[in-house]
Design a protein around this motif. Structure first.
Motif, PDB file in Angstrom:
ATOM      1  N   THR A   1       0.861  -1.189   0.000  1.00  0.00           N
ATOM      2  CA  THR A   1       0.000   0.000   0.000  1.00  0.00           C
ATOM      3  C   THR A   1       0.901   1.244   0.000  1.00  0.00           C
ATOM      4  O   THR A   1       2.046   1.202   0.479  1.00  0.00           O
ATOM      5  CB  THR A   1      -0.913   0.052   1.241  1.00  0.00           C
ATOM      6  N   ALA A   2       0.358   2.337  -0.500  1.00  0.00           N
ATOM      7  CA  ALA A   2       1.121   3.592  -0.520  1.00  0.00           C
ATOM      8  C   ALA A   2       1.467   4.013   0.911  1.00  0.00           C
ATOM      9  O   ALA A   2       2.569   4.515   1.167  1.00  0.00           O
ATOM     10  CB  ALA A   2       0.317   4.673  -1.231  1.00  0.00           C
ATOM     11  N   SER A   3       0.555   3.759   1.846  1.00  0.00           N
ATOM     12  CA  SER A   3       0.812   4.143   3.243  1.00  0.00           C
ATOM     13  C   SER A   3       2.015   3.393   3.802  1.00  0.00           C
ATOM     14  O   SER A   3       2.900   3.989   4.436  1.00  0.00           O
ATOM     15  CB  SER A   3      -0.393   3.823   4.126  1.00  0.00           C
TER      16      SER A   3
ATOM     17  N   LYS B   1      -1.033   8.328  -3.151  1.00  0.00           N
ATOM     18  CA  LYS B   1      -1.980   8.008  -2.087  1.00  0.00           C
ATOM     19  C   LYS B   1      -3.191   8.948  -2.143  1.00  0.00           C
ATOM     20  O   LYS B   1      -4.336   8.494  -2.154  1.00  0.00           O
ATOM     21  CB  LYS B   1      -1.267   8.133  -0.735  1.00  0.00           C
TER      22      LYS B   1
ATOM     23  N   ARG C   1      -5.128   8.380  -5.357  1.00  0.00           N
ATOM     24  CA  ARG C   1      -5.483   6.975  -5.588  1.00  0.00           C
ATOM     25  C   ARG C   1      -5.143   6.538  -7.022  1.00  0.00           C
ATOM     26  O   ARG C   1      -5.990   6.037  -7.768  1.00  0.00           O
ATOM     27  CB  ARG C   1      -6.957   6.729  -5.265  1.00  0.00           C
TER      28      ARG C   1
ATOM     29  N   PRO D   1      -3.164   2.189  -4.058  1.00  0.00           N
ATOM     30  CA  PRO D   1      -3.357   3.557  -3.559  1.00  0.00           C
ATOM     31  C   PRO D   1      -4.183   3.616  -2.276  1.00  0.00           C
ATOM     32  O   PRO D   1      -5.283   4.150  -2.267  1.00  0.00           O
ATOM     33  CB  PRO D   1      -4.067   4.240  -4.734  1.00  0.00           C
TER      34      PRO D   1
END
Ligand code: UTP
Length: 224
Positions: free
Chosen positions: A162-164, A192, A195, A223
Protein backbone atom coordinates in the motif's frame (compact mmCIF):
# COMPACT_ATOMS: atom_id res chain seq x y z
CA UNK A 1 -6.23 4.28 -20.74
CA UNK A 2 -4.21 7.34 -19.73
CA UNK A 3 -0.77 6.20 -18.64
CA UNK A 4 2.19 8.16 -17.27
CA UNK A 5 5.46 6.32 -17.82
CA UNK A 6 8.49 7.38 -15.80
CA UNK A 7 11.83 6.02 -16.98
CA UNK A 8 14.86 6.14 -14.68
CA UNK A 9 17.85 7.81 -16.24
CA UNK A 10 20.05 4.90 -15.19
CA UNK A 11 18.11 2.72 -17.63
CA UNK A 12 18.21 5.01 -20.62
CA UNK A 13 21.77 6.22 -20.30
CA UNK A 14 24.21 3.34 -20.21
CA UNK A 15 27.76 3.78 -21.49
CA UNK A 16 26.62 6.63 -23.75
CA UNK A 17 24.79 4.09 -25.90
CA UNK A 18 21.80 5.46 -27.82
CA UNK A 19 20.19 2.03 -28.32
CA UNK A 20 18.04 2.09 -25.18
CA UNK A 21 16.51 5.36 -26.36
CA UNK A 22 15.58 3.61 -29.62
CA UNK A 23 14.16 0.59 -27.82
CA UNK A 24 12.06 2.76 -25.54
CA UNK A 25 10.93 4.97 -28.42
CA UNK A 26 9.68 1.84 -30.20
CA UNK A 27 7.70 0.46 -27.25
CA UNK A 28 6.27 3.84 -26.29
CA UNK A 29 5.18 4.49 -29.87
CA UNK A 30 3.38 1.13 -29.98
CA UNK A 31 1.68 1.65 -26.64
CA UNK A 32 0.69 5.15 -27.66
CA UNK A 33 -1.46 3.65 -30.44
CA UNK A 34 -3.70 2.03 -27.83
CA UNK A 35 -3.37 4.40 -24.89
CA UNK A 36 -2.73 8.08 -24.22
CA UNK A 37 0.83 8.16 -22.91
CA UNK A 38 2.88 10.82 -21.12
CA UNK A 39 6.56 10.20 -20.49
CA UNK A 40 8.90 11.50 -17.76
CA UNK A 41 12.62 10.80 -18.01
CA UNK A 42 15.19 10.73 -15.18
CA UNK A 43 18.80 11.87 -15.06
CA UNK A 44 20.84 8.74 -14.31
CA UNK A 45 24.62 8.77 -13.88
CA UNK A 46 25.21 11.96 -15.91
CA UNK A 47 22.92 13.84 -13.49
CA UNK A 48 24.75 12.45 -10.48
CA UNK A 49 28.15 13.32 -12.05
CA UNK A 50 27.08 16.92 -12.72
CA UNK A 51 25.53 17.28 -9.28
CA UNK A 52 28.70 15.98 -7.67
CA UNK A 53 30.82 18.49 -9.61
CA UNK A 54 28.44 21.32 -8.69
CA UNK A 55 28.57 20.30 -5.02
CA UNK A 56 32.37 20.28 -5.23
CA UNK A 57 32.18 23.84 -6.52
CA UNK A 58 30.15 24.86 -3.48
CA UNK A 59 26.69 24.92 -5.09
CA UNK A 60 23.64 24.93 -2.81
CA UNK A 61 21.43 21.82 -2.76
CA UNK A 62 18.79 23.73 -4.73
CA UNK A 63 21.34 24.61 -7.42
CA UNK A 64 22.51 20.98 -7.49
CA UNK A 65 18.89 19.94 -8.01
CA UNK A 66 18.52 22.50 -10.77
CA UNK A 67 21.58 21.13 -12.53
CA UNK A 68 20.12 17.61 -12.18
CA UNK A 69 16.92 18.91 -13.79
CA UNK A 70 18.91 20.22 -16.76
CA UNK A 71 20.32 16.73 -17.30
CA UNK A 72 16.87 15.08 -17.11
CA UNK A 73 15.74 17.52 -19.80
CA UNK A 74 18.71 16.57 -21.99
CA UNK A 75 17.67 12.92 -21.66
CA UNK A 76 14.11 13.92 -22.54
CA UNK A 77 15.43 15.65 -25.67
CA UNK A 78 17.25 12.48 -26.70
CA UNK A 79 14.08 10.40 -26.29
CA UNK A 80 12.11 13.00 -28.27
CA UNK A 81 14.75 12.76 -30.99
CA UNK A 82 14.38 8.96 -31.05
CA UNK A 83 10.57 9.27 -31.29
CA UNK A 84 10.70 11.81 -34.16
CA UNK A 85 7.17 12.69 -35.41
CA UNK A 86 5.26 11.08 -32.55
CA UNK A 87 6.64 13.29 -29.79
CA UNK A 88 6.12 17.01 -29.26
CA UNK A 89 9.48 18.58 -30.20
CA UNK A 90 9.94 20.64 -27.01
CA UNK A 91 10.52 19.56 -23.41
CA UNK A 92 7.96 21.21 -21.13
CA UNK A 93 9.52 23.01 -18.16
CA UNK A 94 6.41 22.79 -16.02
CA UNK A 95 2.99 21.15 -15.92
CA UNK A 96 1.16 24.02 -17.61
CA UNK A 97 3.46 23.63 -20.61
CA UNK A 98 3.05 19.85 -20.53
CA UNK A 99 -0.74 20.21 -20.73
CA UNK A 100 -0.45 22.84 -23.45
CA UNK A 101 1.90 20.71 -25.58
CA UNK A 102 -0.34 17.69 -25.08
CA UNK A 103 -3.21 19.62 -26.70
CA UNK A 104 -1.30 19.19 -29.99
CA UNK A 105 -2.15 15.49 -29.87
CA UNK A 106 1.56 14.63 -29.78
CA UNK A 107 3.15 12.65 -27.03
CA UNK A 108 4.77 14.79 -24.33
CA UNK A 109 8.17 13.82 -22.94
CA UNK A 110 9.44 15.79 -19.96
CA UNK A 111 12.21 15.71 -17.38
CA UNK A 112 12.30 17.51 -14.03
CA UNK A 113 10.39 20.61 -13.01
CA UNK A 114 11.64 22.25 -9.80
CA UNK A 115 14.13 21.42 -6.99
CA UNK A 116 13.56 19.16 -3.99
CA UNK A 117 12.15 16.04 -5.57
CA UNK A 118 12.93 13.53 -8.29
CA UNK A 119 11.27 12.72 -11.60
CA UNK A 120 9.15 10.10 -9.76
CA UNK A 121 7.34 13.04 -8.19
CA UNK A 122 7.07 14.77 -11.58
CA UNK A 123 5.41 11.61 -12.91
CA UNK A 124 2.87 11.48 -10.10
CA UNK A 125 2.03 15.19 -10.28
CA UNK A 126 1.62 14.91 -14.05
CA UNK A 127 -0.61 11.88 -13.45
CA UNK A 128 -2.82 14.03 -11.20
CA UNK A 129 -2.99 16.83 -13.76
CA UNK A 130 -4.01 14.58 -16.65
CA UNK A 131 -6.18 12.22 -14.56
CA UNK A 132 -4.05 9.17 -15.37
CA UNK A 133 -5.38 5.66 -14.72
CA UNK A 134 -1.94 4.20 -14.25
CA UNK A 135 1.68 5.17 -13.56
CA UNK A 136 4.36 2.79 -14.80
CA UNK A 137 7.71 3.42 -13.16
CA UNK A 138 10.56 1.79 -15.08
CA UNK A 139 13.56 1.42 -12.82
CA UNK A 140 16.79 -0.56 -12.60
CA UNK A 141 15.39 -3.29 -10.32
CA UNK A 142 12.39 -5.53 -10.87
CA UNK A 143 10.37 -4.01 -8.06
CA UNK A 144 10.54 -2.86 -4.47
CA UNK A 145 12.65 -4.92 -2.08
CA UNK A 146 12.75 -4.88 1.68
CA UNK A 147 16.47 -3.89 1.37
CA UNK A 148 18.64 -2.64 -1.51
CA UNK A 149 18.99 -5.74 -3.74
CA UNK A 150 22.21 -4.38 -5.26
CA UNK A 151 23.82 -4.46 -1.80
CA UNK A 152 21.98 -7.32 -0.03
CA UNK A 153 21.74 -10.77 -1.58
CA UNK A 154 19.00 -11.76 0.92
CA UNK A 155 16.70 -8.91 -0.11
CA UNK A 156 13.10 -10.05 -0.65
CA UNK A 157 10.89 -8.59 -3.39
CA UNK A 158 7.53 -7.13 -2.41
CA UNK A 159 4.82 -7.89 -5.01
CA UNK A 160 2.17 -5.57 -3.62
CA UNK A 161 2.33 -2.77 -1.10
CA UNK A 162 0.00 0.00 0.00
CA UNK A 163 1.12 3.59 -0.52
CA UNK A 164 0.81 4.14 3.24
CA UNK A 165 3.18 1.27 4.04
CA UNK A 166 5.61 2.43 1.38
CA UNK A 167 5.67 5.89 2.94
CA UNK A 168 6.68 4.30 6.22
CA UNK A 169 9.41 2.24 4.53
CA UNK A 170 10.90 5.28 2.80
CA UNK A 171 10.57 7.66 5.73
CA UNK A 172 14.24 7.55 6.75
CA UNK A 173 15.70 7.89 3.28
CA UNK A 174 18.03 10.58 2.04
CA UNK A 175 16.67 13.58 0.14
CA UNK A 176 19.76 15.32 -1.17
CA UNK A 177 20.22 16.25 -4.82
CA UNK A 178 21.03 13.16 -6.85
CA UNK A 179 19.97 10.83 -4.06
CA UNK A 180 16.19 10.74 -4.06
CA UNK A 181 16.00 7.14 -3.04
CA UNK A 182 14.12 4.37 -4.83
CA UNK A 183 10.80 6.23 -4.93
CA UNK A 184 10.53 9.68 -3.40
CA UNK A 185 8.14 10.73 -0.68
CA UNK A 186 6.35 13.38 -2.66
CA UNK A 187 5.52 10.79 -5.32
CA UNK A 188 4.07 8.33 -2.83
CA UNK A 189 2.05 11.03 -1.10
CA UNK A 190 0.47 12.00 -4.40
CA UNK A 191 -0.26 8.41 -5.42
CA UNK A 192 -1.98 8.01 -2.09
CA UNK A 193 -4.04 11.18 -2.12
CA UNK A 194 -5.22 10.77 -5.70
CA UNK A 195 -5.48 6.97 -5.59
CA UNK A 196 -3.44 6.38 -8.73
CA UNK A 197 -2.48 2.76 -9.35
CA UNK A 198 1.28 2.53 -9.82
CA UNK A 199 3.48 -0.32 -11.01
CA UNK A 200 7.25 -0.41 -10.56
CA UNK A 201 8.91 -2.61 -13.19
CA UNK A 202 12.36 -3.64 -14.32
CA UNK A 203 13.00 -1.07 -17.01
CA UNK A 204 16.10 -2.76 -18.37
CA UNK A 205 13.55 -4.81 -20.37
CA UNK A 206 11.44 -2.19 -22.21
CA UNK A 207 8.70 -4.79 -23.01
CA UNK A 208 7.86 -4.73 -19.31
CA UNK A 209 6.02 -1.47 -19.96
CA UNK A 210 3.49 -3.47 -22.01
CA UNK A 211 3.24 -6.18 -19.43
CA UNK A 212 2.62 -3.72 -16.62
CA UNK A 213 -0.71 -2.79 -18.22
CA UNK A 214 -2.12 -6.34 -18.27
CA UNK A 215 0.03 -8.60 -16.08
CA UNK A 216 1.02 -8.69 -12.46
CA UNK A 217 4.70 -7.86 -12.65
CA UNK A 218 7.14 -5.86 -10.57
CA UNK A 219 5.67 -4.22 -7.49
CA UNK A 220 2.14 -2.86 -7.53
CA UNK A 221 1.55 0.13 -5.24
CA UNK A 222 -2.04 0.03 -4.08
CA UNK A 223 -3.36 3.56 -3.56
CA UNK A 224 -4.38 3.07 0.07
P1 UTP B 1 16.11 11.79 -11.13
O1 UTP B 1 14.65 11.80 -11.11
O2 UTP B 1 16.79 10.98 -12.17
O3 UTP B 1 16.63 11.47 -9.68
O4 UTP B 1 16.65 13.29 -11.25
P2 UTP B 1 17.16 10.20 -8.93
O5 UTP B 1 16.00 9.48 -8.32
O6 UTP B 1 18.20 10.76 -8.00
O7 UTP B 1 17.87 9.32 -10.03
P3 UTP B 1 17.55 7.92 -10.74
O8 UTP B 1 16.10 7.54 -10.46
O9 UTP B 1 18.52 6.98 -10.12
O10 UTP B 1 17.79 8.17 -12.21
C1 UTP B 1 18.04 13.59 -11.11
C2 UTP B 1 18.23 14.69 -10.11
O11 UTP B 1 17.67 15.91 -10.61
C3 UTP B 1 17.07 16.66 -9.57
C4 UTP B 1 17.34 15.89 -8.28
O12 UTP B 1 18.55 16.36 -7.71
C5 UTP B 1 17.51 14.46 -8.77
O13 UTP B 1 18.28 13.68 -7.89
N1 UTP B 1 15.62 16.86 -9.84
C6 UTP B 1 14.98 16.11 -10.78
C7 UTP B 1 14.91 17.84 -9.17
O14 UTP B 1 15.44 18.52 -8.28
N2 UTP B 1 13.61 18.09 -9.49
C8 UTP B 1 12.94 17.36 -10.46
O15 UTP B 1 11.76 17.63 -10.74
C9 UTP B 1 13.65 16.33 -11.09
Amino acid sequence: MKIVVTIGGSILVQDNNYKKFEEYAEIISQMNNEHKLYVVVGGGKPARDYISMARGLGASEALCDDIGIDVTRLNARLLITAMSEIAYPEVPHNFAEALEYSESGKLVVMGGTEPAHSTDAVGSILAEFVGADLIINATSVDGLYDKDPHKNSDAVKIDEITASRMMELLSNKDTKAGTYEFFDHTAIGIIKRSRIKTVIVDGTIPENLYKAVFEKIGTIILPE
